[in-house]
Write a protein that holds these residues in place. Sequence first.
Motif, PDB file in Angstrom:
ATOM      1  N   SER A   1     -11.605   1.522  -1.486  1.00 25.62           N
ATOM      2  CA  SER A   1     -11.818   0.440  -2.138  1.00 25.62           C
ATOM      3  C   SER A   1     -13.030  -0.405  -1.676  1.00 25.62           C
ATOM      4  O   SER A   1     -13.574   0.091  -0.751  1.00 25.62           O
ATOM      5  CB  SER A   1     -10.500  -0.885  -1.710  1.00 25.62           C
ATOM      6  OG  SER A   1     -10.712  -1.258  -0.680  1.00 25.62           O
TER       7      SER A   1
ATOM      8  N   ALA B 216      -0.669   2.547  -2.932  1.00 23.34           N
ATOM      9  CA  ALA B 216      -2.236   3.414  -2.630  1.00 23.34           C
ATOM     10  C   ALA B 216      -1.819   4.435  -1.310  1.00 23.34           C
ATOM     11  O   ALA B 216      -2.182   4.347  -0.163  1.00 23.34           O
ATOM     12  CB  ALA B 216      -3.099   2.498  -2.238  1.00 23.34           C
TER      13      ALA B 216
ATOM     14  N   LEU C 169       0.920  -1.178  -0.010  1.00 19.91           N
ATOM     15  CA  LEU C 169       0.035   0.051   0.037  1.00 19.91           C
ATOM     16  C   LEU C 169       0.879   1.310   0.040  1.00 19.91           C
ATOM     17  O   LEU C 169       0.639   2.568  -0.595  1.00 19.91           O
ATOM     18  CB  LEU C 169      -0.965  -0.023   1.319  1.00 19.91           C
ATOM     19  CG  LEU C 169      -2.067  -1.126   1.015  1.00 19.91           C
ATOM     20  CD1 LEU C 169      -2.815  -1.105   2.465  1.00 19.91           C
ATOM     21  CD2 LEU C 169      -3.002  -0.882  -0.025  1.00 19.91           C
TER      22      LEU C 169
ATOM     23  N   GLN D 162     -12.922   5.217  -6.747  1.00 22.96           N
ATOM     24  CA  GLN D 162     -12.187   4.100  -6.626  1.00 22.96           C
ATOM     25  C   GLN D 162     -11.304   3.547  -7.881  1.00 22.96           C
ATOM     26  O   GLN D 162     -11.344   4.188  -8.987  1.00 22.96           O
ATOM     27  CB  GLN D 162     -13.078   2.943  -6.626  1.00 22.96           C
ATOM     28  CG  GLN D 162     -13.753   2.787  -5.207  1.00 22.96           C
ATOM     29  CD  GLN D 162     -14.573   1.542  -4.992  1.00 22.96           C
ATOM     30  OE1 GLN D 162     -14.798   0.761  -5.884  1.00 22.96           O
ATOM     31  NE2 GLN D 162     -15.345   1.619  -4.061  1.00 22.96           N
ATOM     32  N   ASP D 163     -10.207   2.781  -7.739  1.00 21.74           N
ATOM     33  CA  ASP D 163      -9.289   2.513  -8.578  1.00 21.74           C
ATOM     34  C   ASP D 163      -9.576   1.054  -8.970  1.00 21.74           C
ATOM     35  O   ASP D 163      -9.313   0.176  -8.228  1.00 21.74           O
ATOM     36  CB  ASP D 163      -7.977   2.938  -8.430  1.00 21.74           C
ATOM     37  CG  ASP D 163      -6.757   2.444  -9.075  1.00 21.74           C
ATOM     38  OD1 ASP D 163      -7.260   1.691 -10.199  1.00 21.74           O
ATOM     39  OD2 ASP D 163      -5.732   2.735  -9.389  1.00 21.74           O
TER      40      ASP D 163
ATOM     41  N   VAL E 112      -6.862   4.402   2.017  1.00 20.74           N
ATOM     42  CA  VAL E 112      -7.260   3.475   0.631  1.00 20.74           C
ATOM     43  C   VAL E 112      -8.925   3.670   0.381  1.00 20.74           C
ATOM     44  O   VAL E 112      -9.594   2.950   1.254  1.00 20.74           O
ATOM     45  CB  VAL E 112      -6.701   2.175   0.671  1.00 20.74           C
ATOM     46  CG1 VAL E 112      -7.075   1.328  -0.455  1.00 20.74           C
ATOM     47  CG2 VAL E 112      -5.421   2.133   0.949  1.00 20.74           C
TER      48      VAL E 112
ATOM     49  N   THR F 221      -3.409   4.932   5.181  1.00 23.78           N
ATOM     50  CA  THR F 221      -3.175   5.792   3.927  1.00 23.78           C
ATOM     51  C   THR F 221      -4.556   5.977   3.003  1.00 23.78           C
ATOM     52  O   THR F 221      -4.575   6.437   2.132  1.00 23.78           O
ATOM     53  CB  THR F 221      -2.231   5.207   2.720  1.00 23.78           C
ATOM     54  OG1 THR F 221      -2.496   3.761   2.728  1.00 23.78           O
ATOM     55  CG2 THR F 221      -0.635   5.096   3.576  1.00 23.78           C
TER      56      THR F 221
ATOM     57  N   LEU G 181      -6.414  -1.120  -8.868  1.00 17.75           N
ATOM     58  CA  LEU G 181      -5.963  -1.383  -7.593  1.00 17.75           C
ATOM     59  C   LEU G 181      -6.683  -2.572  -6.856  1.00 17.75           C
ATOM     60  O   LEU G 181      -5.924  -3.251  -6.271  1.00 17.75           O
ATOM     61  CB  LEU G 181      -6.162  -0.075  -6.686  1.00 17.75           C
ATOM     62  CG  LEU G 181      -5.615  -0.427  -5.138  1.00 17.75           C
ATOM     63  CD1 LEU G 181      -4.263  -0.613  -5.334  1.00 17.75           C
ATOM     64  CD2 LEU G 181      -6.098   1.042  -4.391  1.00 17.75           C
TER      65      LEU G 181
ATOM     66  N   HIS H  54      -2.552   8.942  -3.677  1.00 13.40           N
ATOM     67  CA  HIS H  54      -3.203   8.264  -4.580  1.00 13.40           C
ATOM     68  C   HIS H  54      -4.672   8.609  -4.434  1.00 13.40           C
ATOM     69  O   HIS H  54      -5.243   8.650  -5.678  1.00 13.40           O
ATOM     70  CB  HIS H  54      -3.128   6.534  -4.462  1.00 13.40           C
ATOM     71  CG  HIS H  54      -3.959   5.737  -5.399  1.00 13.40           C
ATOM     72  ND1 HIS H  54      -5.147   5.278  -4.889  1.00 13.40           N
ATOM     73  CD2 HIS H  54      -3.867   5.408  -6.589  1.00 13.40           C
ATOM     74  CE1 HIS H  54      -5.726   4.650  -5.866  1.00 13.40           C
ATOM     75  NE2 HIS H  54      -4.831   4.732  -6.947  1.00 13.40           N
ATOM     76  N   LEU H  55      -5.208   8.721  -3.229  1.00 12.82           N
ATOM     77  CA  LEU H  55      -6.592   9.243  -2.999  1.00 12.82           C
ATOM     78  C   LEU H  55      -6.740  10.591  -3.407  1.00 12.82           C
ATOM     79  O   LEU H  55      -7.852  11.042  -4.284  1.00 12.82           O
ATOM     80  CB  LEU H  55      -6.821   9.301  -1.484  1.00 12.82           C
ATOM     81  CG  LEU H  55      -8.345   9.510  -1.142  1.00 12.82           C
ATOM     82  CD1 LEU H  55      -9.404   8.779  -1.755  1.00 12.82           C
ATOM     83  CD2 LEU H  55      -8.222   9.906   0.371  1.00 12.82           C
TER      84      LEU H  55
END
Length: 371
Positions: A86, A25, A21, A40-41, A84, A82, A44, A29-30
């Motif tokens: 998702s 991420a 991560l 969202q990715d 993330v 971080t 990822l 990244h956010l």
Amino acid sequence: MAKLVITEEEVMLADAARGFLDDAAPVSHLRGLRDSGQTQDAALWKSMAEMGWAGILVPEDAGGSDMGHAAAGVLAGEMGKTLVSSPFIATAVIAATALRQASDTRATEALRQIASGDVTYALAVDESAKFNPEASQLEARREGNGFRLSGEKRFVVDGGNADRMLVLARTNDGLTLFDLPTDRPGITREAKAMIDNRNAALVNFDNVEANGEDVLGEVDDAMRVLKPALEAGQAALAAEMAGLAAGAFGMTVEYLKERKQFGIPIGAFQALQHRAAHLWCECEVTASAILNAGRALDQDPENASMAVSLAKARATETAQLAVQEGVQMHGGIGMTDAFDMGFYMKRARVATEWLGDYGYHANIIAQARGF
């Protein structure tokens, strides 16, 4: 009593997650997702699935690793550090736990698709400003051998991106849980980015047709399937919030070491040291509550409610404290968009409300203790 010591396997899982991560991420990244208008990715999430994270609660015979709820909390905590974004909690935790309550072939295939990362889920239970699934009024009217669903669901987290939804509806003699594709005729979704840059949808059901195969569990007995899934989601969300608090605390400590006033680091000021020490203690106690909730779900799921609610309530308070102290100790820059602390504060605010706020979980604890 659950043993509140992280296992060697869980330590290895956390280390692997952190290594991945930090590279794939970080908070930047956010920020990039937000600046490009995405929430969202997909690539990822596919990478996470390839690492086995999507199948953390999926049985081995359906392609998962079945590592348990404590391990799912380890992953959620690392993601929280971080921020993330998702479908991990909605799909790999809530939907996977709900589907495990059914032993039919269709549920097994759905679990297999979750583990592979091919299908994502959202949870459609909220209808008002506060979390209260047992008060759901979306109508599932009997029609022949099936149902017609009519009504509205709010705050459907990940609802704008999900392939399928778990939908709670009121049937003749209780509540029934349906597993529906989001493109079923009659379903319309209005997806919006929330302040934390995740998406939530307002979902309308206009005479939506459902049949017996769409029912997850038994008609009029949704909570037998949904309760374990909600508690799994609450525990994982609490773990994410604890990770968020740890991430915000780490940023704050680094700033206290670097920022100087009167020629010395501000971390040398005793008043700030006391505040940082207090926050560290709160993070440690909350981490124990979250590990206890994961162990309870793994070892005694029928009696895990109070442990889960304690974890969510404590995580809510700790995350709010971490971001408030972070902003205050950073001073003016803590309020600027150019600095990452604001992302932590926004995520803490949304996570507080999802799956029950502090008051909701404090009430469960009070009732369990006879107050």
